[in-house]
Scaffold this active site. Sequence first.
Site, short mmCIF file in Angstrom:
data_model
loop_
_atom_site.label_atom_id
_atom_site.label_comp_id
_atom_site.label_asym_id
_atom_site.label_seq_id
_atom_site.Cartn_x
_atom_site.Cartn_y
_atom_site.Cartn_z
CB THR A 63 -0.92 0.11 1.27
OG1 THR A 63 -1.91 -0.90 1.14
CG2 THR A 63 -1.42 1.22 1.57
CB THR A 80 0.55 0.63 5.29
OG1 THR A 80 0.63 -0.60 4.81
CG2 THR A 80 1.83 1.11 5.93
N1 ASP Z 1 -4.33 -1.10 4.89
C1 ASP Z 1 -4.57 -1.73 3.55
C2 ASP Z 1 -5.86 -2.34 3.67
O1 ASP Z 1 -6.35 -3.06 4.70
C3 ASP Z 1 -3.64 -2.89 3.19
C4 ASP Z 1 -2.04 -2.30 3.50
O2 ASP Z 1 -1.93 -1.48 4.06
O3 ASP Z 1 -1.27 -3.20 2.84
O4 ASP Z 1 -6.62 -2.56 2.62
#
Ligand code: ASP
Length: 355
Positions: free
Chosen positions: A217, A268
């Site tokens: 992300t 993230t």
């Molecule tokens: N926060 C993101 C989600 O839950 C995933 C990530 O940060 O990699 O969609």
Amino acid sequence: MKPILITLTYIVIALSPTRFFSQTQAMKKNTVKETSPVLLIHGGAGTILKKNMSPEKEKAYRAALSEVLQKGYDTLEKGGTALDAVEIVIRMMEDSPLFNAGKGSVFTSDGKNEMDAAVMNGADLKAGSVAGVHTIKNPISAARAVMEKSQHVMMIGSGAEKFAQQQKLEIVDTAYFFDQNRWDQLQKIKKSEKQQLDHSGDTTGMLLPHKDSKFGTVGAVALDKYGNLAAGTSTGGMTNKKYGRVGDAPIIGAGTYANNNSCAVSATGHGEYFIRYTVAHDIAALVEYKGLNVKQAAEEVVMKKLLKAGGEGGVIVLDAKGNFAMPFNTEGMYRGYMLRGKTPQVMIYKDEVKP
Ligand code: ASP
């Protein structure tokens, strides 16, 4: 006659070159007093261990993050706004297959790419986001369009796509987002009904080991010359997520938040936790109401609250004075920052010097 004379004398004094000169000098002084810009980015958190990383892979990540920082910082130095810088750097990361956003997004359990993104402007608390989109090449620009060109904050699915098209944003075939590594990653965990954080191994008992993880992300927070903050986040979400699942990134106050009075945050991590703990706003609230500095506030939420709850992830946080923090409770987080007169600073692992 007398009042006329007095008026005339006043006009002569008011227009005298000395007075005019000192006024412009004062104005100049005001405009010259600008804020020194700051830019922070992340490319996702998770189980990122040096032993699982090839030198080539590491080099590619460091080069990509440095390039992104340099480009975003140049934008700020040239007088671009924090919002401009956030959009530009996130677009670059969306276009890179190294990250889990735009091109290179992860797959849902039914083999599709469903993307989420958000932006927020710290000066006026305006925000825009899109969720569950499949065909918008750069979801972050669609989020900005929602903020600037609609009456709304959040648009989803086909409605968001229709709006993006009307705004003349680039629409692509869903095949554009296909990435073989991402596909293989889904097949590996498909048998399980569990979701997987982008780069994670099984640290909570809820996630499956995945040593091959390569993407993340993406997010950015910026402080511009005018003293304004902005934040943005863009993601493909979590591998094997259920169709229609929306993560924290597009939810204002969960994965993305910006307020000049407190701070700008991009997160993230395991989205469900970030939503339930309203992580980004919780950090801003600690700064605004409790007077904590950004480091204390971010660590309180990420290293205490979230860790205790089992919520993996990290944040980048920046205030309007240029103070910042980048805590994470995972093994690593792709991250970097840039300050005036300095080169881009990029970090991946836990043991690399943290500001
Ligand atoms: N926060 C993101 C989600 O839950 C995933 C990530 O940060 O990699 O969609």
